[in-house]
Design a protein around this motif. Sequence first.
Motif, PDB file in Angstrom:
ATOM      1  N   UNK A 227       0.801  -1.142   0.038  1.00  0.00           N
ATOM      2  CA  UNK A 227       0.190   0.123   0.048  1.00  0.00           C
ATOM      3  C   UNK A 227       0.799   1.198  -0.131  1.00  0.00           C
ATOM      4  N   UNK A 228       2.113   1.051   0.610  1.00  0.00           N
ATOM      5  CA  UNK A 228       3.011   2.343   0.693  1.00  0.00           C
ATOM      6  C   UNK A 228       3.321   2.866  -0.706  1.00  0.00           C
ATOM      7  N   UNK A 229       3.882   1.572  -1.507  1.00  0.00           N
ATOM      8  CA  UNK A 229       4.221   1.946  -3.037  1.00  0.00           C
ATOM      9  C   UNK A 229       3.011   2.330  -3.821  1.00  0.00           C
ATOM     10  N   UNK A 230       1.665   2.181  -3.477  1.00  0.00           N
ATOM     11  CA  UNK A 230       0.559   2.423  -4.044  1.00  0.00           C
ATOM     12  C   UNK A 230       0.120   3.856  -3.757  1.00  0.00           C
ATOM     13  N   UNK A 231       0.567   4.388  -2.763  1.00  0.00           N
ATOM     14  CA  UNK A 231      -0.101   5.532  -2.081  1.00  0.00           C
ATOM     15  C   UNK A 231       0.330   6.845  -2.985  1.00  0.00           C
ATOM     16  N   UNK A 232      -0.501   7.420  -3.370  1.00  0.00           N
ATOM     17  CA  UNK A 232      -0.275   8.816  -4.102  1.00  0.00           C
ATOM     18  C   UNK A 232       0.183   9.722  -3.387  1.00  0.00           C
ATOM     19  N   UNK A 233       0.083   9.789  -2.089  1.00  0.00           N
ATOM     20  CA  UNK A 233       0.529  10.954  -1.246  1.00  0.00           C
ATOM     21  C   UNK A 233       2.122  10.797  -1.013  1.00  0.00           C
ATOM     22  N   UNK A 234       2.574   9.584  -1.078  1.00  0.00           N
ATOM     23  CA  UNK A 234       3.985   9.338  -0.836  1.00  0.00           C
ATOM     24  C   UNK A 234       4.873   9.940  -2.087  1.00  0.00           C
ATOM     25  N   UNK A 235       5.799  10.814  -2.080  1.00  0.00           N
ATOM     26  CA  UNK A 235       6.467  11.105  -3.210  1.00  0.00           C
ATOM     27  C   UNK A 235       7.289  10.009  -3.861  1.00  0.00           C
ATOM     28  N   UNK A 236       7.674  10.370  -5.122  1.00  0.00           N
ATOM     29  CA  UNK A 236       8.443   9.020  -5.794  1.00  0.00           C
ATOM     30  C   UNK A 236       9.782   9.121  -5.018  1.00  0.00           C
TER      31      UNK A 236
ATOM     32  N   UNK B 109      10.273   9.194  -1.813  1.00  0.00           N
ATOM     33  CA  UNK B 109       9.907   8.462  -0.681  1.00  0.00           C
ATOM     34  C   UNK B 109      10.048   6.886  -1.141  1.00  0.00           C
ATOM     35  N   UNK B 110       9.402   6.634  -2.325  1.00  0.00           N
ATOM     36  CA  UNK B 110       9.300   5.306  -2.746  1.00  0.00           C
ATOM     37  C   UNK B 110      10.564   4.798  -3.259  1.00  0.00           C
ATOM     38  N   UNK B 111      11.289   5.624  -3.845  1.00  0.00           N
ATOM     39  CA  UNK B 111      12.468   4.934  -4.381  1.00  0.00           C
ATOM     40  C   UNK B 111      13.426   4.869  -3.211  1.00  0.00           C
ATOM     41  N   UNK B 112      13.467   5.685  -2.385  1.00  0.00           N
ATOM     42  CA  UNK B 112      14.146   5.546  -1.276  1.00  0.00           C
ATOM     43  C   UNK B 112      13.979   4.085  -0.520  1.00  0.00           C
ATOM     44  N   UNK B 113      12.756   3.690  -0.545  1.00  0.00           N
ATOM     45  CA  UNK B 113      12.160   2.403   0.112  1.00  0.00           C
ATOM     46  C   UNK B 113      12.853   1.162  -0.824  1.00  0.00           C
ATOM     47  N   UNK B 114      12.604   1.423  -1.928  1.00  0.00           N
ATOM     48  CA  UNK B 114      13.161   0.322  -2.922  1.00  0.00           C
ATOM     49  C   UNK B 114      14.684   0.084  -2.878  1.00  0.00           C
ATOM     50  N   UNK B 115      15.238   1.413  -2.931  1.00  0.00           N
ATOM     51  CA  UNK B 115      16.701   1.283  -2.952  1.00  0.00           C
ATOM     52  C   UNK B 115      17.338   0.687  -1.574  1.00  0.00           C
ATOM     53  N   UNK B 116      16.646   0.925  -0.520  1.00  0.00           N
ATOM     54  CA  UNK B 116      17.101   0.891   0.717  1.00  0.00           C
ATOM     55  C   UNK B 116      16.716  -0.905   0.865  1.00  0.00           C
ATOM     56  N   UNK B 117      15.819  -1.258   0.297  1.00  0.00           N
ATOM     57  CA  UNK B 117      15.588  -2.643   0.312  1.00  0.00           C
ATOM     58  C   UNK B 117      16.552  -3.490  -0.685  1.00  0.00           C
ATOM     59  N   UNK B 118      16.646  -3.141  -1.511  1.00  0.00           N
ATOM     60  CA  UNK B 118      18.104  -3.622  -2.630  1.00  0.00           C
ATOM     61  C   UNK B 118      19.326  -3.613  -1.765  1.00  0.00           C
ATOM     62  N   UNK B 119      19.719  -2.523  -1.277  1.00  0.00           N
ATOM     63  CA  UNK B 119      20.782  -2.495  -0.344  1.00  0.00           C
ATOM     64  C   UNK B 119      21.024  -3.501   0.592  1.00  0.00           C
ATOM     65  N   UNK B 120      19.823  -3.678   1.634  1.00  0.00           N
ATOM     66  CA  UNK B 120      19.702  -4.654   2.345  1.00  0.00           C
ATOM     67  C   UNK B 120      19.891  -6.172   1.771  1.00  0.00           C
ATOM     68  N   UNK B 121      19.265  -6.344   0.659  1.00  0.00           N
ATOM     69  CA  UNK B 121      19.216  -7.626   0.016  1.00  0.00           C
ATOM     70  C   UNK B 121      20.761  -7.879  -0.426  1.00  0.00           C
TER      71      UNK B 121
END
Length: 163
Positions: free
Chosen positions: A90-99, A101-113
């Motif tokens: 839902x976080x990635x689908x939320x239109x109130x979250x900036x791109x 913020x979404x990229x930060x989450x995805x990049x953070x997950x990639x770095x953790x992986x």
Amino acid sequence: FISGVNPDTNIFDISEQTLSDKDLLNCCIDLGKKANNTIENALESIDWIKNNNYKNIVIVTSNYHMKRSLFILRNFDRSINFIPHNVQSKFLQNKNITIYGKMKTIISEYVKLTYTRIYFLVYKLLKTNTLKDNNLNKNNNLNKNNDFNKNNDLNKNNIILNK
């Protein structure tokens, strides 16, 4: 089983959030409250799975987090069949979250992986080298014992011959 639950959360809180039957959740859902991160979630989950004698288990987590979760679980225990069930974030689908913020989450997950993969690679290398070192030490000890026994046998033979 739900791992990584806030210690203050109870089954009734989850029932209200998910609009689920409280009695059903109370009867059939266990809450794990010890884990604070993905590795601890995996260890807590595997412990619960083994204590309940399951061989196949469905893993439910967000779509962007599934790859790392499965990687960790499968590295800790290959005897369990982990079946992924991705939940659309839902976080990635939320239109109130900036791109951003979404990229930060995805990049953070990639770095953790990436970090997790390196962690398990190093762990396996160290474990393999430790096993090799232990086997080498055992072989050296066996050789020393064999040499000792040969020397003792020679001494016994010498004593016998000297009689």
